[in-house]
Design a protein around this motif. Structure first.
Motif, PDB file in Angstrom:
ATOM      1  N   THR A 124     -75.174 -15.326 -36.707  1.00  0.00           N
ATOM      2  CA  THR A 124     -74.041 -16.102 -36.411  1.00  0.00           C
ATOM      3  C   THR A 124     -74.160 -17.272 -37.355  1.00  0.00           C
ATOM      4  O   THR A 124     -72.966 -18.049 -37.173  1.00  0.00           O
ATOM      5  CB  THR A 124     -73.524 -16.504 -34.947  1.00  0.00           C
ATOM      6  OG1 THR A 124     -74.661 -17.012 -34.394  1.00  0.00           O
ATOM      7  CG2 THR A 124     -73.273 -14.979 -34.157  1.00  0.00           C
ATOM      8  N   LEU A 157     -67.348 -17.865 -33.096  1.00  0.00           N
ATOM      9  CA  LEU A 157     -66.636 -16.953 -34.346  1.00  0.00           C
ATOM     10  C   LEU A 157     -65.860 -18.250 -34.815  1.00  0.00           C
ATOM     11  O   LEU A 157     -65.735 -18.390 -36.168  1.00  0.00           O
ATOM     12  CB  LEU A 157     -65.829 -16.096 -33.966  1.00  0.00           C
ATOM     13  CG  LEU A 157     -66.570 -14.871 -33.334  1.00  0.00           C
ATOM     14  CD1 LEU A 157     -65.558 -13.842 -32.726  1.00  0.00           C
ATOM     15  CD2 LEU A 157     -67.257 -14.209 -34.274  1.00  0.00           C
ATOM     16  N   ARG A 158     -65.068 -18.940 -34.261  1.00  0.00           N
ATOM     17  CA  ARG A 158     -64.004 -19.816 -34.744  1.00  0.00           C
ATOM     18  C   ARG A 158     -64.747 -21.223 -35.332  1.00  0.00           C
ATOM     19  O   ARG A 158     -64.488 -21.655 -36.391  1.00  0.00           O
ATOM     20  CB  ARG A 158     -63.110 -20.576 -33.624  1.00  0.00           C
ATOM     21  CG  ARG A 158     -62.019 -19.661 -33.266  1.00  0.00           C
ATOM     22  CD  ARG A 158     -60.838 -20.425 -32.559  1.00  0.00           C
ATOM     23  NE  ARG A 158     -60.064 -19.586 -31.826  1.00  0.00           N
ATOM     24  CZ  ARG A 158     -59.036 -19.819 -30.999  1.00  0.00           C
ATOM     25  NH1 ARG A 158     -59.164 -21.018 -30.356  1.00  0.00           N
ATOM     26  NH2 ARG A 158     -58.381 -18.885 -30.510  1.00  0.00           N
ATOM     27  N   ASN A 204     -67.882 -17.324 -26.703  1.00  0.00           N
ATOM     28  CA  ASN A 204     -67.902 -16.192 -27.949  1.00  0.00           C
ATOM     29  C   ASN A 204     -66.915 -16.482 -28.772  1.00  0.00           C
ATOM     30  O   ASN A 204     -67.094 -16.266 -30.104  1.00  0.00           O
ATOM     31  CB  ASN A 204     -67.928 -14.679 -27.337  1.00  0.00           C
ATOM     32  CG  ASN A 204     -66.766 -14.411 -26.589  1.00  0.00           C
ATOM     33  OD1 ASN A 204     -65.937 -15.319 -26.454  1.00  0.00           O
ATOM     34  ND2 ASN A 204     -66.517 -13.071 -26.292  1.00  0.00           N
ATOM     35  N   ARG A 205     -65.978 -16.919 -28.455  1.00  0.00           N
ATOM     36  CA  ARG A 205     -64.823 -17.258 -29.332  1.00  0.00           C
ATOM     37  C   ARG A 205     -65.118 -18.491 -30.045  1.00  0.00           C
ATOM     38  O   ARG A 205     -64.612 -18.627 -31.327  1.00  0.00           O
ATOM     39  CB  ARG A 205     -63.412 -17.324 -28.874  1.00  0.00           C
ATOM     40  CG  ARG A 205     -62.321 -17.529 -29.759  1.00  0.00           C
ATOM     41  CD  ARG A 205     -60.716 -17.068 -29.178  1.00  0.00           C
ATOM     42  NE  ARG A 205     -60.752 -15.941 -28.413  1.00  0.00           N
ATOM     43  CZ  ARG A 205     -60.033 -15.880 -27.428  1.00  0.00           C
ATOM     44  NH1 ARG A 205     -59.198 -16.694 -26.880  1.00  0.00           N
ATOM     45  NH2 ARG A 205     -59.903 -14.647 -26.865  1.00  0.00           N
ATOM     46  N   ILE A 216     -61.345 -22.229 -24.887  1.00  0.00           N
ATOM     47  CA  ILE A 216     -61.591 -21.050 -25.641  1.00  0.00           C
ATOM     48  C   ILE A 216     -63.038 -20.765 -24.892  1.00  0.00           C
ATOM     49  O   ILE A 216     -63.774 -21.542 -24.573  1.00  0.00           O
ATOM     50  CB  ILE A 216     -61.774 -20.906 -27.004  1.00  0.00           C
ATOM     51  CG1 ILE A 216     -62.606 -21.994 -27.631  1.00  0.00           C
ATOM     52  CG2 ILE A 216     -60.416 -21.170 -27.601  1.00  0.00           C
ATOM     53  CD1 ILE A 216     -62.892 -21.859 -29.032  1.00  0.00           C
TER      54      ILE A 216
END
Length: 168
Positions: free
Chosen positions: A117, A81-82, A77-78, A74
């Motif tokens: 984040t 989030l994950r 940026n993913r 991935i």
């Protein structure tokens, strides 16, 4: 970064990273985490942070062959989030645990560098494993169970097993 304080018991989450080199411009390749209970894990490989040619000879021989590809790959940026959602799903204050403050902790800081984040339940200071001879022996024993050395999730699992084995 969050400074977690709560009456809920703290959960340790052991993590490890693999990266392109031990030089001045390393790039993140993968990250693996395992909760203290050993049941919950997270693993990801980065698809946009490095190219094979940027890897040291050691990394090409010892790390890249263990990469899983597929859904594990991935973009950064993913990953932010994950991984943030996974950590928050643990529903407890989290203390990230590493055996290498110098090499692994900066990747956590980079993953969550963008404002807002950092997972609210994650303490902003890691716990550093005590690399005693007994701990190192327990890590070696963990690798005899089939864990892959230089695979970030398996290295995190080995550190967890060694930590458990060396607790008073």
């Amino acid at each position: 970064m969050s400074k977690v304080s709560s009456s809920i018991p703290l959960m340790r989450v052991f993590f490890d990273t693999e990266f392109t080199e031990l030089g001045i411009d390393p790039r993140l390749i993968s990250i693996g985490l395992v909760a203290e209970d050993g049941e919950r894990t997270f693993y990801a490989e980065l698809s946009d942070t490095y190219e094979d040619r940027q890897c040291s000879d050691f990394v090409r021989k010892a790390v890249l062959p263990h990469l899983e590809g597929g859904v594990a790959r991935i973009p950064m940026n993913r990953l932010t989030l994950r991984l943030g959602k996974w950590l928050e799903s643990l529903d407890a204050p989290v203390k990230l645990v590493t055996d290498s403050l110098s090499w692994d902790w900066p990747w956590i800081q980079e993953i969550f560098q963008q404002e807002e984040t950092w997972p609210a339940n994650v303490d902003g200071k890691p716990e550093i494993l005590d690399r005693s001879p007994a701990f190192d022996l327990a890590v070696e024993k963990a690798f005899t169970t089939g864990l892959r050395r230089h695979h970030s999730l398996d290295d995190a699992k080995a550190n967890r097993l060694a930590w458990l084995a060396t607790q008073p």
